[in-house]
Scaffold this motif. Structure first.
Motif, PDB file in Angstrom:
ATOM      1  N   LYS A 238     -20.104 -49.662 -13.036  1.00  0.00           N
ATOM      2  CA  LYS A 238     -18.751 -49.231 -12.843  1.00  0.00           C
ATOM      3  C   LYS A 238     -18.666 -47.565 -12.435  1.00  0.00           C
ATOM      4  O   LYS A 238     -17.887 -47.228 -11.623  1.00  0.00           O
ATOM      5  N   ASP A 239     -19.496 -46.859 -13.345  1.00  0.00           N
ATOM      6  CA  ASP A 239     -19.356 -45.568 -12.792  1.00  0.00           C
ATOM      7  C   ASP A 239     -19.956 -45.354 -11.327  1.00  0.00           C
ATOM      8  O   ASP A 239     -19.573 -44.353 -10.801  1.00  0.00           O
ATOM      9  N   ILE A 240     -20.878 -46.006 -10.863  1.00  0.00           N
ATOM     10  CA  ILE A 240     -21.560 -45.849  -9.505  1.00  0.00           C
ATOM     11  C   ILE A 240     -20.539 -46.251  -8.538  1.00  0.00           C
ATOM     12  O   ILE A 240     -20.115 -45.501  -7.696  1.00  0.00           O
ATOM     13  N   TYR A 241     -19.717 -47.525  -8.859  1.00  0.00           N
ATOM     14  CA  TYR A 241     -18.594 -47.620  -7.806  1.00  0.00           C
ATOM     15  C   TYR A 241     -17.404 -46.699  -8.103  1.00  0.00           C
ATOM     16  O   TYR A 241     -16.982 -46.260  -6.952  1.00  0.00           O
ATOM     17  N   ASN A 242     -17.138 -46.402  -9.061  1.00  0.00           N
ATOM     18  CA  ASN A 242     -16.224 -44.951  -9.015  1.00  0.00           C
ATOM     19  C   ASN A 242     -16.807 -43.839  -8.393  1.00  0.00           C
ATOM     20  O   ASN A 242     -15.793 -43.416  -7.471  1.00  0.00           O
ATOM     21  N   GLU A 243     -17.854 -43.473  -8.323  1.00  0.00           N
ATOM     22  CA  GLU A 243     -18.372 -42.258  -7.703  1.00  0.00           C
ATOM     23  C   GLU A 243     -18.406 -42.552  -6.261  1.00  0.00           C
ATOM     24  O   GLU A 243     -18.038 -41.571  -5.301  1.00  0.00           O
ATOM     25  N   ARG A 244     -18.751 -43.795  -5.826  1.00  0.00           N
ATOM     26  CA  ARG A 244     -18.631 -44.283  -4.345  1.00  0.00           C
ATOM     27  C   ARG A 244     -17.400 -44.128  -3.574  1.00  0.00           C
ATOM     28  O   ARG A 244     -17.146 -43.646  -2.813  1.00  0.00           O
ATOM     29  N   GLN A 245     -16.546 -44.568  -4.517  1.00  0.00           N
ATOM     30  CA  GLN A 245     -15.013 -44.610  -4.157  1.00  0.00           C
ATOM     31  C   GLN A 245     -14.442 -43.061  -3.868  1.00  0.00           C
ATOM     32  O   GLN A 245     -13.695 -42.819  -3.003  1.00  0.00           O
ATOM     33  N   ALA A 246     -14.793 -42.305  -4.807  1.00  0.00           N
ATOM     34  CA  ALA A 246     -14.287 -40.708  -4.837  1.00  0.00           C
ATOM     35  C   ALA A 246     -14.936 -40.112  -3.571  1.00  0.00           C
ATOM     36  O   ALA A 246     -14.269 -39.292  -2.808  1.00  0.00           O
ATOM     37  N   ASN A 247     -16.431 -40.385  -3.317  1.00  0.00           N
ATOM     38  CA  ASN A 247     -17.057 -40.007  -2.034  1.00  0.00           C
ATOM     39  C   ASN A 247     -16.239 -40.207  -1.048  1.00  0.00           C
ATOM     40  O   ASN A 247     -16.183 -39.682   0.140  1.00  0.00           O
ATOM     41  N   LYS A 248     -15.843 -41.708  -0.805  1.00  0.00           N
ATOM     42  CA  LYS A 248     -15.282 -42.272   0.365  1.00  0.00           C
ATOM     43  C   LYS A 248     -13.889 -41.613   0.349  1.00  0.00           C
ATOM     44  O   LYS A 248     -13.668 -41.238   1.787  1.00  0.00           O
ATOM     45  N   LYS A 249     -13.250 -41.274  -0.626  1.00  0.00           N
ATOM     46  CA  LYS A 249     -11.906 -40.751  -0.445  1.00  0.00           C
ATOM     47  C   LYS A 249     -11.945 -39.177  -0.013  1.00  0.00           C
ATOM     48  O   LYS A 249     -11.083 -38.835   0.637  1.00  0.00           O
ATOM     49  N   GLN A 250     -12.978 -38.746  -0.351  1.00  0.00           N
ATOM     50  CA  GLN A 250     -13.019 -36.998   0.050  1.00  0.00           C
ATOM     51  C   GLN A 250     -13.524 -37.338   1.499  1.00  0.00           C
ATOM     52  O   GLN A 250     -13.009 -36.429   2.289  1.00  0.00           O
ATOM     53  N   LEU A 251     -14.244 -38.168   1.915  1.00  0.00           N
ATOM     54  CA  LEU A 251     -14.881 -38.240   3.129  1.00  0.00           C
ATOM     55  C   LEU A 251     -13.643 -38.519   4.217  1.00  0.00           C
ATOM     56  O   LEU A 251     -13.640 -37.939   5.375  1.00  0.00           O
ATOM     57  N   LEU A 252     -12.870 -39.247   3.972  1.00  0.00           N
ATOM     58  CA  LEU A 252     -11.467 -39.824   4.591  1.00  0.00           C
ATOM     59  C   LEU A 252     -10.587 -38.849   4.554  1.00  0.00           C
ATOM     60  O   LEU A 252      -9.419 -38.872   5.291  1.00  0.00           O
ATOM     61  N   SER A 253     -10.792 -37.872   3.872  1.00  0.00           N
ATOM     62  CA  SER A 253      -9.549 -36.689   3.746  1.00  0.00           C
ATOM     63  C   SER A 253      -8.251 -37.474   3.140  1.00  0.00           C
ATOM     64  O   SER A 253      -7.274 -36.800   3.901  1.00  0.00           O
ATOM     65  N   GLY A 254      -8.208 -38.294   2.541  1.00  0.00           N
ATOM     66  CA  GLY A 254      -6.977 -38.770   2.072  1.00  0.00           C
ATOM     67  C   GLY A 254      -6.322 -39.780   2.934  1.00  0.00           C
ATOM     68  O   GLY A 254      -5.230 -40.418   2.685  1.00  0.00           O
ATOM     69  N   LEU A 255      -6.908 -39.912   3.902  1.00  0.00           N
ATOM     70  CA  LEU A 255      -6.409 -41.002   5.265  1.00  0.00           C
ATOM     71  C   LEU A 255      -6.811 -42.393   4.730  1.00  0.00           C
ATOM     72  O   LEU A 255      -8.155 -42.512   4.220  1.00  0.00           O
ATOM     73  N   SER A 256      -6.457 -43.402   5.202  1.00  0.00           N
ATOM     74  CA  SER A 256      -6.887 -44.697   5.110  1.00  0.00           C
ATOM     75  C   SER A 256      -7.908 -45.007   5.905  1.00  0.00           C
ATOM     76  O   SER A 256      -7.882 -44.290   6.920  1.00  0.00           O
ATOM     77  N   SER A 257      -8.682 -46.216   5.844  1.00  0.00           N
ATOM     78  CA  SER A 257      -9.781 -46.248   6.934  1.00  0.00           C
ATOM     79  C   SER A 257      -9.158 -46.565   8.266  1.00  0.00           C
ATOM     80  O   SER A 257      -9.804 -46.154   9.360  1.00  0.00           O
ATOM     81  N   ILE A 258      -8.050 -47.402   8.338  1.00  0.00           N
ATOM     82  CA  ILE A 258      -7.587 -47.570   9.811  1.00  0.00           C
ATOM     83  C   ILE A 258      -7.085 -46.271  10.416  1.00  0.00           C
ATOM     84  O   ILE A 258      -7.160 -46.188  11.694  1.00  0.00           O
ATOM     85  N   GLN A 259      -6.644 -45.635   9.540  1.00  0.00           N
ATOM     86  CA  GLN A 259      -6.024 -44.104  10.296  1.00  0.00           C
ATOM     87  C   GLN A 259      -7.075 -43.361  10.623  1.00  0.00           C
ATOM     88  O   GLN A 259      -6.898 -42.807  12.004  1.00  0.00           O
ATOM     89  N   VAL A 260      -8.210 -43.231   9.810  1.00  0.00           N
ATOM     90  CA  VAL A 260      -9.451 -42.544  10.560  1.00  0.00           C
ATOM     91  C   VAL A 260     -10.012 -43.249  11.746  1.00  0.00           C
ATOM     92  O   VAL A 260     -10.491 -42.627  12.671  1.00  0.00           O
ATOM     93  N   LEU A 261     -10.172 -44.679  11.520  1.00  0.00           N
ATOM     94  CA  LEU A 261     -10.705 -45.254  12.986  1.00  0.00           C
ATOM     95  C   LEU A 261      -9.703 -45.024  14.301  1.00  0.00           C
ATOM     96  O   LEU A 261     -10.214 -44.710  15.321  1.00  0.00           O
ATOM     97  N   LEU A 262      -8.418 -44.814  13.914  1.00  0.00           N
ATOM     98  CA  LEU A 262      -7.554 -44.625  15.249  1.00  0.00           C
ATOM     99  C   LEU A 262      -7.677 -43.339  15.804  1.00  0.00           C
ATOM    100  O   LEU A 262      -7.788 -42.843  16.867  1.00  0.00           O
ATOM    101  N   LYS A 263      -7.809 -42.296  14.540  1.00  0.00           N
ATOM    102  CA  LYS A 263      -8.064 -41.153  14.923  1.00  0.00           C
ATOM    103  C   LYS A 263      -9.140 -40.880  15.721  1.00  0.00           C
ATOM    104  O   LYS A 263      -9.387 -40.259  16.889  1.00  0.00           O
ATOM    105  N   ALA A 264     -10.348 -41.445  15.328  1.00  0.00           N
ATOM    106  CA  ALA A 264     -11.738 -41.350  16.234  1.00  0.00           C
ATOM    107  C   ALA A 264     -11.431 -41.913  17.480  1.00  0.00           C
ATOM    108  O   ALA A 264     -11.920 -41.522  18.488  1.00  0.00           O
ATOM    109  N   LEU A 265     -10.796 -43.271  17.844  1.00  0.00           N
ATOM    110  CA  LEU A 265     -10.668 -43.642  18.947  1.00  0.00           C
ATOM    111  C   LEU A 265      -9.646 -42.882  19.973  1.00  0.00           C
ATOM    112  O   LEU A 265     -10.085 -42.941  21.108  1.00  0.00           O
ATOM    113  N   HIS A 266      -8.574 -42.226  19.390  1.00  0.00           N
ATOM    114  CA  HIS A 266      -7.982 -41.233  20.024  1.00  0.00           C
ATOM    115  C   HIS A 266      -8.668 -39.939  20.491  1.00  0.00           C
ATOM    116  O   HIS A 266      -8.654 -39.630  21.712  1.00  0.00           O
TER     117      HIS A 266
END
Length: 125
Positions: A60-88
């Protein structure tokens, strides 16, 4: 204060990982988890690797850490928002464009559909 029961009410924990105090993640451990996760290693294999090094951690600690890393990487945006930003970012009428895409949102700005294709693949289509 009056002590009514002198005996402890449960057996001692068999493994220190059961107690969050012993599973506190250092900056080095957080970086290690991030680096290993970036290599697409499954969390269960990360756990086995860290336990072999006598690091007290839970899955569970590893899953929590991976989730925190993903949240930081996405800068608070959802996955679909990041995808649309990249496509634009890679859209346009010039030769440097990489993708063609079209999408539609409903009245609440929820994506109803999204289609995108790499322009090289569009030639074959």
């Amino acid at each position: 204060m009056e002590v009514q029961e002198l005996n402890h009410n449960h057996e001692a924990f068999i493994h220190a990982a059961a107690l969050p105090y012993y599973r506190q993640r250092t900056k080095e451990l957080k970086k290690t988890i991030a680096d290993i996760s970036a290599s697409s290693i499954a969390p269960s294999k990360i756990l086995i690797n860290l336990l072999k090094k006598d690091i007290t951690i839970s899955l569970k600690d590893i899953y929590n850490e991976r989730q925190a890393n993903k949240k930081q990487l996405l800068s608070g945006l959802s996955s679909i928002q990041v995808l649309l930003k990249a496509l634009h970012k890679h859209r346009g009428d010039n030769l440097k464009s990489k993708y063609y895409f079209v999408y539609k949102e409903d009245d609440y700005n929820h994506i109803k559909y999204l289609f995108f294709i790499y322009l090289e693949s569009l030639k074959y289509f």
